[in-house]
Enzyme design. Sequence first.
Site, PDB file in Angstrom:
ATOM      1  N   MET A  39       0.857  -1.193   0.000  1.00  0.00           N
ATOM      2  CA  MET A  39       0.000   0.000   0.000  1.00  0.00           C
ATOM      3  C   MET A  39       0.895   1.246   0.000  1.00  0.00           C
ATOM      4  O   MET A  39       0.462   2.334   0.386  1.00  0.00           O
ATOM      5  CB  MET A  39      -0.932  -0.004   1.212  1.00  0.00           C
ATOM      6  CG  MET A  39      -1.908  -1.178   1.179  1.00  0.00           C
ATOM      7  SD  MET A  39      -3.431  -0.898   2.080  1.00  0.00           S
ATOM      8  CE  MET A  39      -2.814  -0.589   3.723  1.00  0.00           C
ATOM      9  N   GLY A  40       2.149   1.103  -0.411  1.00  0.00           N
ATOM     10  CA  GLY A  40       3.052   2.250  -0.464  1.00  0.00           C
ATOM     11  C   GLY A  40       3.587   2.608   0.907  1.00  0.00           C
ATOM     12  O   GLY A  40       3.581   1.781   1.824  1.00  0.00           O
ATOM     13  N   LEU A  42       6.697   3.024   1.545  1.00  0.00           N
ATOM     14  CA  LEU A  42       7.633   1.892   1.582  1.00  0.00           C
ATOM     15  C   LEU A  42       8.761   2.134   2.588  1.00  0.00           C
ATOM     16  O   LEU A  42       9.333   3.215   2.646  1.00  0.00           O
ATOM     17  CB  LEU A  42       8.211   1.665   0.180  1.00  0.00           C
ATOM     18  CG  LEU A  42       7.161   1.398  -0.905  1.00  0.00           C
ATOM     19  CD1 LEU A  42       7.833   1.269  -2.277  1.00  0.00           C
ATOM     20  CD2 LEU A  42       6.341   0.155  -0.597  1.00  0.00           C
ATOM     21  N   HIS A  46       9.491  -3.390   3.466  1.00  0.00           N
ATOM     22  CA  HIS A  46       9.158  -3.622   2.050  1.00  0.00           C
ATOM     23  C   HIS A  46      10.429  -3.912   1.237  1.00  0.00           C
ATOM     24  O   HIS A  46      10.420  -4.742   0.328  1.00  0.00           O
ATOM     25  CB  HIS A  46       8.468  -2.393   1.449  1.00  0.00           C
ATOM     26  CG  HIS A  46       7.145  -2.076   2.062  1.00  0.00           C
ATOM     27  ND1 HIS A  46       6.953  -0.995   2.877  1.00  0.00           N
ATOM     28  CD2 HIS A  46       5.944  -2.707   1.987  1.00  0.00           C
ATOM     29  CE1 HIS A  46       5.682  -0.956   3.269  1.00  0.00           C
ATOM     30  NE2 HIS A  46       5.052  -1.993   2.750  1.00  0.00           N
ATOM     31  N   GLN A  71     -10.138  -2.425   2.662  1.00  0.00           N
ATOM     32  CA  GLN A  71      -9.672  -3.100   3.877  1.00  0.00           C
ATOM     33  C   GLN A  71      -9.632  -2.169   5.092  1.00  0.00           C
ATOM     34  O   GLN A  71      -9.160  -2.563   6.158  1.00  0.00           O
ATOM     35  CB  GLN A  71      -8.319  -3.764   3.639  1.00  0.00           C
ATOM     36  CG  GLN A  71      -7.136  -2.837   3.438  1.00  0.00           C
ATOM     37  CD  GLN A  71      -5.896  -3.592   2.988  1.00  0.00           C
ATOM     38  OE1 GLN A  71      -5.800  -4.053   1.860  1.00  0.00           O
ATOM     39  NE2 GLN A  71      -4.925  -3.751   3.880  1.00  0.00           N
ATOM     40  N   GLU A 158       5.769 -11.556   7.204  1.00  0.00           N
ATOM     41  CA  GLU A 158       5.187 -12.287   8.342  1.00  0.00           C
ATOM     42  C   GLU A 158       4.686 -11.339   9.418  1.00  0.00           C
ATOM     43  O   GLU A 158       4.019 -11.752  10.348  1.00  0.00           O
ATOM     44  CB  GLU A 158       6.227 -13.228   8.952  1.00  0.00           C
ATOM     45  CG  GLU A 158       6.460 -14.451   8.111  1.00  0.00           C
ATOM     46  CD  GLU A 158       7.371 -15.460   8.795  1.00  0.00           C
ATOM     47  OE1 GLU A 158       7.857 -15.176   9.908  1.00  0.00           O
ATOM     48  OE2 GLU A 158       7.593 -16.521   8.196  1.00  0.00           O
ATOM     49  N   ASP A 160       2.363  -9.219   9.142  1.00  0.00           N
ATOM     50  CA  ASP A 160       0.907  -9.394   9.074  1.00  0.00           C
ATOM     51  C   ASP A 160       0.649 -10.896   8.934  1.00  0.00           C
ATOM     52  O   ASP A 160       0.268 -11.385   7.869  1.00  0.00           O
ATOM     53  CB  ASP A 160       0.340  -8.620   7.882  1.00  0.00           C
ATOM     54  CG  ASP A 160       0.532  -7.128   8.045  1.00  0.00           C
ATOM     55  OD1 ASP A 160      -0.036  -6.569   8.989  1.00  0.00           O
ATOM     56  OD2 ASP A 160       1.277  -6.531   7.267  1.00  0.00           O
ATOM     57  N   VAL A 186      10.794  -7.551   9.844  1.00  0.00           N
ATOM     58  CA  VAL A 186      11.979  -6.677   9.888  1.00  0.00           C
ATOM     59  C   VAL A 186      11.793  -5.720  11.060  1.00  0.00           C
ATOM     60  O   VAL A 186      10.721  -5.125  11.223  1.00  0.00           O
ATOM     61  CB  VAL A 186      12.125  -5.896   8.560  1.00  0.00           C
ATOM     62  CG1 VAL A 186      13.305  -4.932   8.625  1.00  0.00           C
ATOM     63  CG2 VAL A 186      12.303  -6.874   7.401  1.00  0.00           C
ATOM     64  N   SER A 196       4.410   1.031   8.347  1.00  0.00           N
ATOM     65  CA  SER A 196       4.139   2.381   7.845  1.00  0.00           C
ATOM     66  C   SER A 196       3.458   3.198   8.934  1.00  0.00           C
ATOM     67  O   SER A 196       3.579   4.415   8.981  1.00  0.00           O
ATOM     68  CB  SER A 196       3.238   2.315   6.614  1.00  0.00           C
ATOM     69  OG  SER A 196       3.824   1.474   5.656  1.00  0.00           O
TER      70      SER A 196
HETATM   71  O1  PAF Z   1       0.022  -5.752   3.575  1.00  0.00           O
HETATM   72  C1  PAF Z   1      -0.403  -4.825   2.862  1.00  0.00           C
HETATM   73  O2  PAF Z   1       0.287  -3.842   2.611  1.00  0.00           O
HETATM   74  C2  PAF Z   1      -1.803  -4.924   2.294  1.00  0.00           C
HETATM   75  O3  PAF Z   1      -2.688  -5.504   3.186  1.00  0.00           O
HETATM   76  C3  PAF Z   1      -1.854  -5.627   0.920  1.00  0.00           C
HETATM   77  C4  PAF Z   1      -1.446  -7.088   1.022  1.00  0.00           C
HETATM   78  C5  PAF Z   1      -0.951  -4.914  -0.054  1.00  0.00           C
HETATM   79  C6  PAF Z   1      -3.280  -5.594   0.382  1.00  0.00           C
HETATM   80  O4  PAF Z   1      -3.740  -4.289   0.240  1.00  0.00           O
END
Ligand code: PAF
Length: 291
Positions: A39-40, A42, A46, A71, A158, A160, A186, A196
């Site tokens: 979702m940016g 970063l 990431h 979401q 991991e 999430d 990380v 983020s």
């Molecule tokens: O983990 C995330 O950043 C988001 O939940 C994902 C997997 C990109 C879905 O929007």
Amino acid sequence: MTPRFTPGQLHVHSGLNDMVATARALRAVGRKIALVPTMGALHDGHRQLMRTARRLPGCVLATSIFVNSLQFGPNEDYDRYPRPLDDDLKVCEEERVELVFTPSREEMYPGGPEITIDPGPLGGELEGASRPGHFAGVLTVVAKLFTIIRPDYAVFGEKDYQQLTLIRKLERDLNLDVRIIGVPVVRDADGLARSSRNAYLSDDQRSAAVTLSGALAAGARVSAGGAEVVLESARAVLDKEPLVDVDYLELRGADLGPAPERGEARLLVAARVGTTRLIDNTAVFLGQGED
Ligand code: PAF
């Protein structure tokens, strides 16, 4: 017309048709695609996902950057979620990403959407208990990204862990034919898991937030003593920090079913620090030494 693809260069597609055409053209010449959905905003977490994806043999490294409205709950941070696209594209360039997909909300969800993916019982537990609809939103966007890009591999953190577990089930149950790869959490030097959302924390909150990883480590250290001991040790650490408002601390099996008496389990925590909700988790080996 298929957009031109030059290996080793960064290509940014905001149009869904361009993305489909490029992915199809790459497949036609036998290239595989490794996708890192994001979702940016970063950060190093990431970057680690991208580095893992980059090591997969013969793959074009692709990333999607899309703040998925579906979401976020009505009282969550969709509007204030950071969207530093220029900085994100710099990170992509530094990490040698070749393909970035940055669709608009209108293009991803022209009809609402009316159809979403039911995450099953696990979708209503842990994170899902306090975030109704969250995992239906995650699985719907992931399924869409898989359909649009048709990656061979998809890499998720991991951090999430419940999301990763549900995406594995999504892939299995809908026969999506994508290899799902999980990458360990990380952390900053003091243990705080990179997120983020850490950007929202004041200095005091940032110091308090370290309690989450501290509690997990305390639990993992006494794993030989079994589930109760693990939970008590972790809880004792959390209870000492007044700025941390715990939502749940749970011990589950590695697949997030019930925890086994012995063997691999997962210790998960979610808490509010100020208005920011943070999550973290660690592997725990019950009834065995940590090593
Ligand atoms: O983990 C995330 O950043 C988001 O939940 C994902 C997997 C990109 C879905 O929007």
